[in-house]
Design an enzyme around this catalytic site. Structure first.
Site, mmCIF file in Angstrom:
data_model
loop_
_atom_site.group_PDB
_atom_site.id
_atom_site.type_symbol
_atom_site.label_atom_id
_atom_site.label_comp_id
_atom_site.label_asym_id
_atom_site.label_seq_id
_atom_site.Cartn_x
_atom_site.Cartn_y
_atom_site.Cartn_z
ATOM 1 N N THR A 107 -23.173 26.054 -15.477
ATOM 2 C CA THR A 107 -23.656 27.388 -15.861
ATOM 3 C C THR A 107 -22.939 28.376 -14.951
ATOM 4 O O THR A 107 -23.229 28.466 -13.761
ATOM 5 C CB THR A 107 -25.178 27.500 -15.704
ATOM 6 O OG1 THR A 107 -25.802 26.599 -16.632
ATOM 7 C CG2 THR A 107 -25.654 28.917 -16.007
ATOM 8 N N LYS A 182 -25.995 30.676 -22.980
ATOM 9 C CA LYS A 182 -26.854 30.125 -21.929
ATOM 10 C C LYS A 182 -27.633 31.250 -21.246
ATOM 11 O O LYS A 182 -28.802 31.082 -20.868
ATOM 12 C CB LYS A 182 -26.013 29.354 -20.905
ATOM 13 C CG LYS A 182 -26.808 28.775 -19.725
ATOM 14 C CD LYS A 182 -27.842 27.740 -20.168
ATOM 15 C CE LYS A 182 -28.671 27.206 -19.003
ATOM 16 N NZ LYS A 182 -27.959 26.235 -18.156
ATOM 17 N N LYS A 250 -29.771 31.827 -9.402
ATOM 18 C CA LYS A 250 -28.323 31.898 -9.613
ATOM 19 C C LYS A 250 -28.026 32.284 -11.053
ATOM 20 O O LYS A 250 -27.209 33.175 -11.325
ATOM 21 C CB LYS A 250 -27.675 30.547 -9.273
ATOM 22 C CG LYS A 250 -26.150 30.538 -9.337
ATOM 23 C CD LYS A 250 -25.585 30.038 -10.662
ATOM 24 C CE LYS A 250 -25.748 28.540 -10.822
ATOM 25 N NZ LYS A 250 -25.071 28.047 -12.048
#
Length: 297
Positions: A107, A182, A250
């Protein structure tokens, strides 16, 4: 051990870079599906242990792992980690043969996906950004959802192989589209988990049997994966598993940076990000994301 049933696919020579809680099981599914797998991990002992367990081979650099591979998969921490295993004299690109495909399951940002796709194109390689959803359990059970961006022909080449650890592998657009999808996923999860946390805390304060309430509302319009899989553990106050708060922060950092670029207003997401910062400050860096409820106690 997963009970995954593997579709028949011609065995391929592949590499997997990064053997963390996601990458290790994903690479294991590739080996069990019959592919010839070479692995690399920054901590060499982990790569050696994986090879001993799964019968593959391990390499000491990403370049060495990528030599002769038709597909190189990676799942590392962030943009900089990704660049470190891809670029440079010891990076995967230096070892890949023309026409080979690099599939990045990290990611990361849409920017780094476009950057590396461009660098691959210049030297005759192909690049697919392919972040995943489903968490550690999805990786172990071979049931991840994979969101892809990149060239359609490269995608068709990697899809049947990636199905070894997935329940769905979907091309959503050009380079970067997988990472953007995502981000959409993480925006949804942030709001859902905060709503679920507030609902459970409210119900407990009202004196309700929240396990019973969750069973009831889980059969109606409030049903979600988060309710089904995290509701009762939130009631119990158990958070020592699952997707860590540090990782979610994050991811939400990537989301909020992209939102500033494309002009999106994400007031709830920005607020939940700060709630996760509170959890971190109270020692919950490695707790599951459902630990948002601890702020309401």
């Amino acid at each position: 051990m997963s009970s995954k049933i593997y579709e028949p696919v011609a065995p391929q020579r592949v590499a997997f870079l990064g053997l963390g809680v996601m990458g290790g099981p994903m690479a294991g599914h590739l080996a069990r599906a019959g592919h010839q797998v070479t692995v690399y991990n920054r901590t060499a002992a982990k790569a050696q242990a994986w090879a001993a367990e799964h019968g593959g081979t391990f390499a000491t650099t990403p370049r060495e792992a990528a030599l002769g591979a038709e597909i190189v998969f990676a799942c590392v921490g962030n943009d900089d980690d990704l660049r470190s295993v891809v670029l440079g004299a010891d990076g995967a690109f230096a070892g890949m043969q023309p026409g080979a495909v690099f599939v990045d399951h990290t990611t990361a940002s849409a920017e780094v996906a476009r950057e590396l796709a461009g660098a691959a194109r210049v030297i005759g390689l192909r690049f697919i950004d392919a972040p995943v959803s489903g968490g550690q359990a999805g990786a172990v059970n071979g049931a991840l959802t994979v969101m892809c961006g990149g060239d359609a022909l490269a995608f068709e080449a990697i899809k049947p192989v990636a199905m070894a650890f997935s329940k769905a592998v979907t091309l959503l657009g050009d380079s970067g589209a997988g990472q953007l999808a995502k981000m959409v996923n993480q925006i949804c999860i942030a709001g859902l988990v905060q709503g679920l946390a507030e609902a459970i805390a409210f119900g407990q304060n009202a004196g309700l049997d929240m396990n019973q309430v969750l069973d009831v509302i889980g059969k109606g319009a409030a049903q979600s994966w988060q309710l089904d899989n995290r509701g009762k553990t939130m009631v119990e106050g158990r958070f020592d598993f699952g997707f860590a708060v540090d990782w979610m922060r994050k991811d939400l950092g990537l989301v909020l940076a992209e939102a500033r670029r494309n002009g999106s207003r994400l007031p709830v997401t920005a607020l939940v990000d700060q709630f996760y910062a509170d959890v971190q400050q109270h020692g919950g860096q490695r707790w599951d994301t459902s630990s948002l409820i601890t702020r309401l106690k």
